[in-house]
Design a protein around this motif. Structure first.
Motif, PDB file in Angstrom:
ATOM      1  N   ILE A 146      53.612  47.785  47.275  1.00 42.15           N
ATOM      2  CA  ILE A 146      52.178  47.489  47.284  1.00 42.15           C
ATOM      3  C   ILE A 146      51.386  48.742  46.920  1.00 42.15           C
ATOM      4  O   ILE A 146      50.498  48.719  46.050  1.00 42.15           O
ATOM      5  CB  ILE A 146      51.749  46.952  48.663  1.00 42.15           C
ATOM      6  N   ASP A 147      51.714  49.860  47.574  1.00 37.66           N
ATOM      7  CA  ASP A 147      50.996  51.119  47.316  1.00 37.66           C
ATOM      8  C   ASP A 147      51.201  51.590  45.880  1.00 37.66           C
ATOM      9  O   ASP A 147      50.261  52.052  45.228  1.00 37.66           O
ATOM     10  CB  ASP A 147      51.476  52.202  48.288  1.00 37.66           C
ATOM     11  N   LEU A 148      52.438  51.473  45.392  1.00 37.11           N
ATOM     12  CA  LEU A 148      52.755  51.896  44.027  1.00 37.11           C
ATOM     13  C   LEU A 148      51.957  51.078  43.016  1.00 37.11           C
ATOM     14  O   LEU A 148      51.382  51.625  42.063  1.00 37.11           O
ATOM     15  CB  LEU A 148      54.253  51.746  43.766  1.00 37.11           C
ATOM     16  N   THR A 149      51.899  49.771  43.221  1.00 40.15           N
ATOM     17  CA  THR A 149      51.194  48.890  42.291  1.00 40.15           C
ATOM     18  C   THR A 149      49.699  49.167  42.299  1.00 40.15           C
ATOM     19  O   THR A 149      49.049  49.207  41.245  1.00 40.15           O
ATOM     20  CB  THR A 149      51.456  47.416  42.649  1.00 40.15           C
ATOM     21  N   ARG A 150      49.139  49.377  43.478  1.00 42.09           N
ATOM     22  CA  ARG A 150      47.703  49.630  43.575  1.00 42.09           C
ATOM     23  C   ARG A 150      47.298  50.969  42.981  1.00 42.09           C
ATOM     24  O   ARG A 150      46.210  51.110  42.426  1.00 42.09           O
ATOM     25  CB  ARG A 150      47.267  49.558  45.045  1.00 42.09           C
ATOM     26  N   SER A 151      48.169  51.964  43.117  1.00 42.76           N
ATOM     27  CA  SER A 151      47.817  53.302  42.644  1.00 42.76           C
ATOM     28  C   SER A 151      48.104  53.513  41.160  1.00 42.76           C
ATOM     29  O   SER A 151      47.629  54.482  40.561  1.00 42.76           O
ATOM     30  CB  SER A 151      48.568  54.364  43.455  1.00 42.76           C
ATOM     31  N   ALA A 152      48.885  52.619  40.552  1.00 39.95           N
ATOM     32  CA  ALA A 152      49.229  52.760  39.139  1.00 39.95           C
ATOM     33  C   ALA A 152      47.987  52.626  38.266  1.00 39.95           C
ATOM     34  O   ALA A 152      46.999  51.988  38.636  1.00 39.95           O
ATOM     35  CB  ALA A 152      50.269  51.717  38.733  1.00 39.95           C
ATOM     36  N   ASN A 153      48.046  53.227  37.086  1.00 43.20           N
ATOM     37  CA  ASN A 153      46.940  53.094  36.140  1.00 43.20           C
ATOM     38  C   ASN A 153      46.897  51.723  35.491  1.00 43.20           C
ATOM     39  O   ASN A 153      45.839  51.253  35.063  1.00 43.20           O
ATOM     40  CB  ASN A 153      47.047  54.159  35.054  1.00 43.20           C
ATOM     41  N   LEU A 154      48.059  51.064  35.425  1.00 43.47           N
ATOM     42  CA  LEU A 154      48.145  49.779  34.748  1.00 43.47           C
ATOM     43  C   LEU A 154      49.338  49.003  35.290  1.00 43.47           C
ATOM     44  O   LEU A 154      50.337  49.597  35.693  1.00 43.47           O
ATOM     45  CB  LEU A 154      48.319  49.997  33.240  1.00 43.47           C
ATOM     46  N   VAL A 155      49.229  47.674  35.306  1.00 41.11           N
ATOM     47  CA  VAL A 155      50.329  46.801  35.715  1.00 41.11           C
ATOM     48  C   VAL A 155      50.720  45.927  34.527  1.00 41.11           C
ATOM     49  O   VAL A 155      49.865  45.250  33.943  1.00 41.11           O
ATOM     50  CB  VAL A 155      49.936  45.913  36.911  1.00 41.11           C
ATOM     51  N   LEU A 156      51.990  45.956  34.166  1.00 41.47           N
ATOM     52  CA  LEU A 156      52.525  45.086  33.124  1.00 41.47           C
ATOM     53  C   LEU A 156      53.350  44.006  33.817  1.00 41.47           C
ATOM     54  O   LEU A 156      54.452  44.253  34.297  1.00 41.47           O
ATOM     55  CB  LEU A 156      53.388  45.885  32.144  1.00 41.47           C
ATOM     56  N   ALA A 157      52.771  42.805  33.915  1.00 38.50           N
ATOM     57  CA  ALA A 157      53.434  41.680  34.576  1.00 38.50           C
ATOM     58  C   ALA A 157      54.261  40.925  33.542  1.00 38.50           C
ATOM     59  O   ALA A 157      53.729  40.497  32.510  1.00 38.50           O
ATOM     60  CB  ALA A 157      52.394  40.765  35.207  1.00 38.50           C
ATOM     61  N   LEU A 158      55.551  40.756  33.818  1.00 38.57           N
ATOM     62  CA  LEU A 158      56.460  40.176  32.827  1.00 38.57           C
ATOM     63  C   LEU A 158      56.855  38.741  33.166  1.00 38.57           C
ATOM     64  O   LEU A 158      57.060  38.391  34.333  1.00 38.57           O
ATOM     65  CB  LEU A 158      57.715  41.035  32.704  1.00 38.57           C
ATOM     66  N   LEU A 159      56.972  37.928  32.113  1.00 37.38           N
ATOM     67  CA  LEU A 159      57.418  36.541  32.207  1.00 37.38           C
ATOM     68  C   LEU A 159      58.503  36.308  31.164  1.00 37.38           C
ATOM     69  O   LEU A 159      58.614  37.045  30.176  1.00 37.38           O
ATOM     70  CB  LEU A 159      56.251  35.576  31.960  1.00 37.38           C
ATOM     71  N   ASP A 160      59.312  35.258  31.375  1.00 32.15           N
ATOM     72  CA  ASP A 160      60.395  34.905  30.453  1.00 32.15           C
ATOM     73  C   ASP A 160      60.031  33.588  29.770  1.00 32.15           C
ATOM     74  O   ASP A 160      59.964  32.535  30.407  1.00 32.15           O
ATOM     75  CB  ASP A 160      61.702  34.759  31.250  1.00 32.15           C
ATOM     76  N   LYS A 171      51.533  31.491  37.543  1.00 33.33           N
ATOM     77  CA  LYS A 171      50.619  31.279  38.670  1.00 33.33           C
ATOM     78  C   LYS A 171      51.028  32.132  39.866  1.00 33.33           C
ATOM     79  O   LYS A 171      50.175  32.712  40.553  1.00 33.33           O
ATOM     80  CB  LYS A 171      50.609  29.798  39.061  1.00 33.33           C
ATOM     81  N   PHE A 172      52.345  32.218  40.092  1.00 32.65           N
ATOM     82  CA  PHE A 172      52.844  32.989  41.225  1.00 32.65           C
ATOM     83  C   PHE A 172      52.485  34.469  41.093  1.00 32.65           C
ATOM     84  O   PHE A 172      51.943  35.084  42.025  1.00 32.65           O
ATOM     85  CB  PHE A 172      54.362  32.821  41.331  1.00 32.65           C
ATOM     86  N   ILE A 173      52.767  35.041  39.925  1.00 30.55           N
ATOM     87  CA  ILE A 173      52.503  36.472  39.765  1.00 30.55           C
ATOM     88  C   ILE A 173      51.007  36.752  39.722  1.00 30.55           C
ATOM     89  O   ILE A 173      50.529  37.790  40.192  1.00 30.55           O
ATOM     90  CB  ILE A 173      53.218  37.031  38.522  1.00 30.55           C
ATOM     91  N   SER A 174      50.230  35.791  39.181  1.00 28.35           N
ATOM     92  CA  SER A 174      48.778  35.940  39.174  1.00 28.35           C
ATOM     93  C   SER A 174      48.227  35.961  40.595  1.00 28.35           C
ATOM     94  O   SER A 174      47.360  36.778  40.933  1.00 28.35           O
ATOM     95  CB  SER A 174      48.145  34.794  38.378  1.00 28.35           C
ATOM     96  N   ASN A 175      48.764  35.081  41.447  1.00 27.07           N
ATOM     97  CA  ASN A 175      48.338  35.060  42.854  1.00 27.07           C
ATOM     98  C   ASN A 175      48.737  36.355  43.566  1.00 27.07           C
ATOM     99  O   ASN A 175      47.976  36.865  44.407  1.00 27.07           O
ATOM    100  CB  ASN A 175      48.951  33.854  43.570  1.00 27.07           C
ATOM    101  N   LYS A 176      49.934  36.880  43.246  1.00 28.65           N
ATOM    102  CA  LYS A 176      50.383  38.128  43.850  1.00 28.65           C
ATOM    103  C   LYS A 176      49.445  39.277  43.492  1.00 28.65           C
ATOM    104  O   LYS A 176      49.091  40.112  44.336  1.00 28.65           O
ATOM    105  CB  LYS A 176      51.798  38.473  43.386  1.00 28.65           C
ATOM    106  N   LEU A 177      49.036  39.326  42.224  1.00 27.03           N
ATOM    107  CA  LEU A 177      48.135  40.386  41.790  1.00 27.03           C
ATOM    108  C   LEU A 177      46.763  40.243  42.440  1.00 27.03           C
ATOM    109  O   LEU A 177      46.105  41.242  42.750  1.00 27.03           O
ATOM    110  CB  LEU A 177      48.021  40.383  40.266  1.00 27.03           C
ATOM    111  N   ASP A 178      46.334  39.008  42.653  1.00 24.76           N
ATOM    112  CA  ASP A 178      45.077  38.772  43.380  1.00 24.76           C
ATOM    113  C   ASP A 178      45.193  39.264  44.816  1.00 24.76           C
ATOM    114  O   ASP A 178      44.264  39.884  45.349  1.00 24.76           O
ATOM    115  CB  ASP A 178      44.722  37.277  43.373  1.00 24.76           C
TER     116      ASP A 178
END
Length: 311
Positions: A146-160, A171-178
């Motif tokens: 959580i701390d790593l993701t919040r402090s990063a300059n950018l998040v690259l969310a990956l899907l297959d 939807k799941f990863i979008s909710n997680k980022l929210d």
């Protein structure tokens, strides 16, 4: 009394300006202190260097202490830090291997990545840090992630793109980022396996699922399709500029630029070199865009790849 700084000192100061991590800054500051002329004219400057060494030591120790308490700390390097997030087996490790010098374990089974792995991605003349992370699931995420993701300059969310449940994954990863309160301007969605059929149709459906302010880039780690486009989008979303310096009467060296956030000015670039440098600044000439060596105000807003000559 004038400082009469030597070429050795100025070279060491240049290394300090290019240093990005606290450890690198400490090492270059120590080098500056070892070569600075020792006389009354440099007493203030020596004190300033020692104060900076102490400051970066405290910063480094604080970060290490926090990292140990929370289980992990990844120090930022390069022009920006990008965290890779995604469900199991979406190709995060494969992407890291393609874009950087890292050699992660790549497996066709869930959770083959059990801890973060970093690598440096080349983008033209700069490097950007990518951090591969363990898969995110319905279970509670560890505090360090959580701390790593919040402090990063950018998040690259990956899907297959080959997965039948890709819309649910989105939807799941979008909710997680929210949940993590990640701002939309700090997110890119990357879709692996762009070589499959109906790729554009799936991407169009995804765009209707997630916030339309978040760009979606489809790519293939298998054949390299659109990886250059992904690199370019990562640079764009970091919202940084590269500024180069030159000495009067000499050609600029278009390597190792000053890295600044969008909207920064000439005086910000001067402060990045040294606060005393900014205070003693008389005027600046600039090359780039519509400028070809004209003098500009200290408040001039710099653009990517501008060349500046300080006087």
């Amino acid at each position: 009394m004038p400082a009469n700084l030597t070429p050795e000192y100025l070279k060491a100061e240049q290394k300090y300006r290019l240093a990005r991590t606290p450890l690198e800054k400490i090492e270059t500051l120590r080098e500056m202190l070892s070569v600075i002329p020792k006389h009354k004219g440099t007493d203030h400057l020596q004190g300033d260097i020692k104060a900076k060494i102490a400051k970066f030591k405290r910063e480094l120790e604080t970060k290490r202490t926090i990292g140990k308490k929370k289980g992990l700390y990844i120090e930022k390097e390069g022009a920006g830090q990008v965290v890779l997030l995604g469900s199991p087996n979406v190709g995060k490790s494969s992407l890291l291997a393609k874009l950087t010098n890292a050699n992660p374990q790549i497996g066709e089974y869930p959770f083959s990545t059990s801890k973060p792995i970093t690598g440096m991605m080349d983008y033209e003349d700069i490097k950007i840090q990518l951090v591969d992370t363990p898969p995110i699931t319905d279970s509670k995420s560890p505090p360090w992630l959580i701390d790593l993701t919040r402090s990063a300059n950018l998040v690259l969310a990956l899907l297959d793109l080959s997965k039948d449940n890709i819309i649910e994954d989105a939807k799941f990863i979008s909710n997680k980022l929210d949940e993590l309160r990640i701002e939309v301007n700090k997110i890119i969605i990357g879709c692996n396996k762009s070589d499959i059929d109906r790729e554009q149709l799936i991407v169009d459906s995804l765009q209707l699922t997630v916030n339309n302010e978040i760009p979606i880039i489809s790519f293939s780690t298998k054949n390299g399709h659109n990886l250059d486009k992904l690199r370019k989008e990562i640079f764009r979303r970091l919202e940084i500029i590269r500024v180069y310096t030159k000495s009067p009467g000499k050609l600029p060296e278009m390597i190792e630029p000053i890295i600044l956030k969008n909207g920064k000015t000439v005086i910000d670039a001067a402060r990045d070199i040294h606060k005393d440098f900014a205070e003693n600044l008389k005027f600046v000439r600039i090359w780039g865009g519509e400028h070809n060596g004209q003098r500009v105000e200290r408040s001039y807003i710099l653009q990517d790849r501008d060349i500046i000559e300080f006087h």
